[in-house]
Design a protein around this motif. Sequence first.
Motif, PDB file in Angstrom:
ATOM      1  N   TYR A  83       0.852  -1.187   0.000  1.00 33.89           N
ATOM      2  CA  TYR A  83       0.000   0.000   0.000  1.00 33.89           C
ATOM      3  C   TYR A  83       0.880   1.226   0.000  1.00 33.89           C
ATOM      4  N   ALA A 110      -9.431  -4.467  -0.354  1.00 33.71           N
ATOM      5  CA  ALA A 110      -9.440  -3.384   0.620  1.00 33.71           C
ATOM      6  C   ALA A 110     -10.158  -3.781   1.900  1.00 33.71           C
ATOM      7  N   GLU A 114      -4.491  -5.498   7.489  1.00 33.24           N
ATOM      8  CA  GLU A 114      -3.069  -5.445   7.203  1.00 33.24           C
ATOM      9  C   GLU A 114      -2.376  -6.619   7.886  1.00 33.24           C
ATOM     10  N   GLN A 150      -8.041   4.654  -0.894  1.00 33.42           N
ATOM     11  CA  GLN A 150      -7.638   3.534  -0.055  1.00 33.42           C
ATOM     12  C   GLN A 150      -6.867   4.069   1.136  1.00 33.42           C
ATOM     13  N   ARG A 151      -7.229   3.630   2.332  1.00 37.43           N
ATOM     14  CA  ARG A 151      -6.508   4.073   3.518  1.00 37.43           C
ATOM     15  C   ARG A 151      -6.676   3.045   4.629  1.00 37.43           C
ATOM     16  N   TYR A 152      -5.870   3.170   5.669  1.00 36.75           N
ATOM     17  CA  TYR A 152      -6.046   2.377   6.871  1.00 36.75           C
ATOM     18  C   TYR A 152      -7.003   3.128   7.796  1.00 36.75           C
ATOM     19  N   LEU A 222      -7.281  -2.032   6.291  1.00 39.67           N
ATOM     20  CA  LEU A 222      -7.264  -1.374   4.993  1.00 39.67           C
ATOM     21  C   LEU A 222      -8.668  -1.373   4.425  1.00 39.67           C
ATOM     22  N   THR A 223      -9.145  -0.213   4.003  1.00 39.78           N
ATOM     23  CA  THR A 223     -10.514  -0.100   3.539  1.00 39.78           C
ATOM     24  C   THR A 223     -10.643   1.000   2.499  1.00 39.78           C
ATOM     25  N   ASN A 248      -4.461   7.993   7.012  1.00 41.45           N
ATOM     26  CA  ASN A 248      -4.310   6.663   7.594  1.00 41.45           C
ATOM     27  C   ASN A 248      -4.463   6.720   9.108  1.00 41.45           C
TER      28      ASN A 248
END
Length: 371
Positions: A83, A110, A114, A150-152, A222-223, A248
């Motif tokens: 990522y 996603a 992680e 996309q991010r955590y 991650l989503t 994030n």
Amino acid sequence: MASMNEKDYYAILGVDKDASTDEIRKAFQSKARKLHPDVNKAPDAEEQFKAVSEAYAVLSDPDKRRRYDAMRSGSAFSTPGSYQGGPTQGDPFSSSPFGWGFPFSDMGYARRSERRSRSYNPRAGADVSFQVDMDDETARKGTRRGVTYQRYAPCEACEGRGSVRAEHAETCPTCHGTGRIGVDLSGIFGLGVMEMECPECEGTGKVVSDPCDVCGGSGRVLTATELVVDIPAGSHDGDVVRVKGMGNAGTNGREAGDFVCRVGVPSERLTRQQTSGFRLVGFGLPFALLGAFTGTLSSMAVFLVIVLGLGLYFAFAGGIRHSSRWWRNALASLGNGAVEGVILALFMAMMFSCTAGRASFGGPGYGYVSG
């Protein structure tokens, strides 16, 4: 750094999963002799030596090996791909009439968490950057852009802590809280005990006692996140719109980073060639002034023609009509070149002055008169 349960220590040492302690020791000794940096000069020899040393430190200790086997079977080495902290390349706003961008292809990916790690390592989340390019008219009026990126995000199952049941982290059982483990090399190289970072807690000295099954103990997953960004009227190339807390998520409950939208207006940017051109023009101007002031302009003519001529050609090869912001950037590049030129011109002026002074001091008319 990969966590302890992500590494196949048996494969690193080249032994079976049911290998005896003696077999593990012999395999380590064989590989360590070949990979020691004093013997092997390959660029990656040191990293491989550390890897086999770490594997030996865990597998040679019955308690550490038992915990490693338990974690390894529980995680099944399931990890997502890499990522990068932001969207992929391409037009992020061509996927729907509203302008939502979908800068990745695998939506199912996603949803996965992680990598799994028992390490208790609270760290603030990083920012997520996104570039939005637009024309002059859109930048002047302002716009709203929908972005799916996309991010955590904080894990909902454990509320971002990394553990569902336990309130606090516990001391790492592998290193006993020191964050380091030792590998005895005295029997191979006579070097004594070599210390390295503990692979279970990753050097923190603490681990999550019961890692969350959803996030694997990190407190984040991650989503995909949807966000509407308001780009204000009168924006220019290089402006930034920051949305707090939408970057994030941090690990183990720490604060999240920001979503950073960078405004791009290509018509306001100088190309690399134009930037070099204006710097050349700026660089040549101090020398023109120096030549006029010292009466040496004619001797500098060839130099000035080449520098200023090339500079003007590079600067205006794409035309002269540009926006006011483009000209402002052009003047900034011109100024940067002028600063460099002034420094060199002053140095040359000082050298010229010193040379002239020495010629006057040692020239005709000077002599020594004895009394």
